[in-house]
Design a protein around this motif. Structure first.
Motif, short mmCIF file in Angstrom:
data_model
loop_
_atom_site.label_atom_id
_atom_site.label_comp_id
_atom_site.label_asym_id
_atom_site.label_seq_id
_atom_site.Cartn_x
_atom_site.Cartn_y
_atom_site.Cartn_z
N VAL A 39 0.86 -1.17 0.00
CA VAL A 39 0.00 0.00 0.00
C VAL A 39 0.90 1.22 0.00
O VAL A 39 1.79 1.36 0.84
N SER A 40 0.69 2.08 -0.91
CA SER A 40 1.52 3.28 -0.96
C SER A 40 0.88 4.34 -0.06
O SER A 40 -0.32 4.63 -0.18
N TYR A 41 1.68 4.84 0.84
CA TYR A 41 1.20 5.85 1.77
C TYR A 41 1.62 7.23 1.28
O TYR A 41 2.74 7.42 0.83
N LYS A 42 0.71 8.15 1.41
CA LYS A 42 1.03 9.51 1.06
C LYS A 42 1.55 10.22 2.29
O LYS A 42 1.11 9.95 3.41
N LYS A 43 2.47 11.11 2.10
CA LYS A 43 3.02 11.87 3.22
C LYS A 43 1.94 12.82 3.73
O LYS A 43 1.26 13.49 2.95
N PHE A 44 1.78 12.85 5.04
CA PHE A 44 0.73 13.68 5.64
C PHE A 44 1.20 15.12 5.73
O PHE A 44 2.27 15.42 6.28
N THR A 45 0.42 15.99 5.18
CA THR A 45 0.71 17.42 5.30
C THR A 45 -0.54 18.09 5.85
O THR A 45 -1.60 18.05 5.23
N PRO A 46 -0.44 18.68 7.04
CA PRO A 46 -1.62 19.30 7.64
C PRO A 46 -2.00 20.56 6.87
O PRO A 46 -1.14 21.24 6.30
N LYS A 47 -3.27 20.85 6.89
CA LYS A 47 -3.76 22.05 6.21
C LYS A 47 -3.39 23.27 7.04
O LYS A 47 -3.31 23.21 8.26
N GLN A 48 -3.18 24.34 6.35
CA GLN A 48 -2.85 25.59 7.04
C GLN A 48 -4.09 26.09 7.77
O GLN A 48 -5.19 26.12 7.21
N ALA A 49 -3.91 26.46 9.02
CA ALA A 49 -5.02 26.96 9.82
C ALA A 49 -5.31 28.40 9.44
O ALA A 49 -4.39 29.21 9.30
N LYS A 50 -6.56 28.69 9.28
CA LYS A 50 -6.94 30.05 8.96
C LYS A 50 -7.09 30.85 10.24
O LYS A 50 -7.54 30.32 11.26
N GLU A 51 -6.69 32.08 10.17
CA GLU A 51 -6.80 32.94 11.35
C GLU A 51 -8.27 33.31 11.53
O GLU A 51 -8.94 33.76 10.60
N LYS A 52 -8.77 33.11 12.74
CA LYS A 52 -10.17 33.37 13.02
C LYS A 52 -10.40 34.84 13.31
O LYS A 52 -9.54 35.51 13.88
N GLU A 53 -11.57 35.29 12.92
CA GLU A 53 -11.93 36.66 13.23
C GLU A 53 -12.35 36.74 14.69
O GLU A 53 -13.03 35.85 15.20
N LEU A 54 -11.95 37.81 15.34
CA LEU A 54 -12.34 38.01 16.72
C LEU A 54 -13.55 38.92 16.76
O LEU A 54 -13.59 39.96 16.09
N TYR A 55 -14.53 38.54 17.51
CA TYR A 55 -15.74 39.33 17.64
C TYR A 55 -15.83 39.89 19.04
O TYR A 55 -15.43 39.25 20.01
N THR A 56 -16.33 41.07 19.14
CA THR A 56 -16.56 41.67 20.45
C THR A 56 -18.03 42.01 20.57
O THR A 56 -18.70 42.32 19.59
N VAL A 57 -18.53 41.95 21.78
CA VAL A 57 -19.92 42.26 22.04
C VAL A 57 -20.01 43.73 22.37
O VAL A 57 -19.30 44.24 23.24
N ALA A 58 -20.89 44.41 21.68
CA ALA A 58 -21.07 45.83 21.94
C ALA A 58 -21.88 46.03 23.21
O ALA A 58 -22.86 45.32 23.45
N THR A 59 -21.44 46.95 24.04
CA THR A 59 -22.16 47.20 25.29
C THR A 59 -23.19 48.30 25.05
O THR A 59 -22.96 49.25 24.31
N HIS A 60 -24.32 48.13 25.65
CA HIS A 60 -25.38 49.12 25.56
C HIS A 60 -25.44 49.85 26.88
O HIS A 60 -25.50 49.24 27.94
N GLU A 61 -25.42 51.13 26.79
CA GLU A 61 -25.45 51.93 28.01
C GLU A 61 -26.86 52.12 28.56
O GLU A 61 -27.03 52.52 29.68
N ARG A 62 -27.87 51.85 27.75
CA ARG A 62 -29.25 52.06 28.17
C ARG A 62 -29.77 50.79 28.82
O ARG A 62 -29.64 49.69 28.29
#
Length: 149
Positions: A39-62
């Motif tokens: 069985v021919s094995y392929k060399k494992f190459t991990p996928k490049q991780a994508k940088e995740k977007e950071l979300y912030t919760v907006a605060t309501h003063e009311r």
């Protein structure tokens, strides 16, 4: 159909079924070595991780229930007061009092050594503040303590 004829047909069916089962068992036992395929094995190459977007919760003063605007609370900075370590006086015993004209002398045993001290005199960070014939008041490292006979 005749009774004999049915028996021959059933006998033939049983022989066919047992011959198939026997052939499979015989084929399994005499299979020999199987060819191993590589069985021919392929060399494992991990996928490049994508940088995740950071979300912030907006605060309501009311406040949604009161309908008022909340003022942001100010942070209160509290200072931590360090507790003073208790001052441990040396072993002191008040032995007596000597009065000579205008001088007052006190006989003290400090750590087993007997000393004669007068008011405002210092010995090993131990200062005589005041005294009379019954007790003497001493100051040691900022703390004042009275000793009696």
């Amino acid at each position: 159909m005749n009774k004999q004829r049915k028996t021959y047909i059933l006998l033939a069916a049983v022989i066919i079924i047992w011959s198939i089962v026997g052939f499979q068992i015989f084929g399994y036992l005499n299979s020999g070595e199987e060819e191993l395929t590589e069985v021919s094995y392929k060399k494992f190459t991990p996928k490049q991780a994508k940088e995740k977007e950071l979300y912030t919760v907006a605060t309501h003063e009311r406040d949604p229930f009161l309908g008022k605007y909340n003022q942001p609370k100010k942070k209160v900075v509290r200072t931590v007061k360090k507790e003073k370590e208790p001052v441990i006086f040396p072993s002191i015993q008040y032995k007596g009092f000597i009065k000579n004209k205008d001088k007052q002398l006190f006989i003290l045993t400090i750590n087993g050594a007997q000393k004669i001290l007068q008011v405002n005199q210092v010995f090993n960070d131990l200062k005589v503040v005041s005294g009379n014939n019954r007790e003497v008041t001493l100051k040691y490292k900022g703390e004042v303590k009275s000793f009696s006979k």
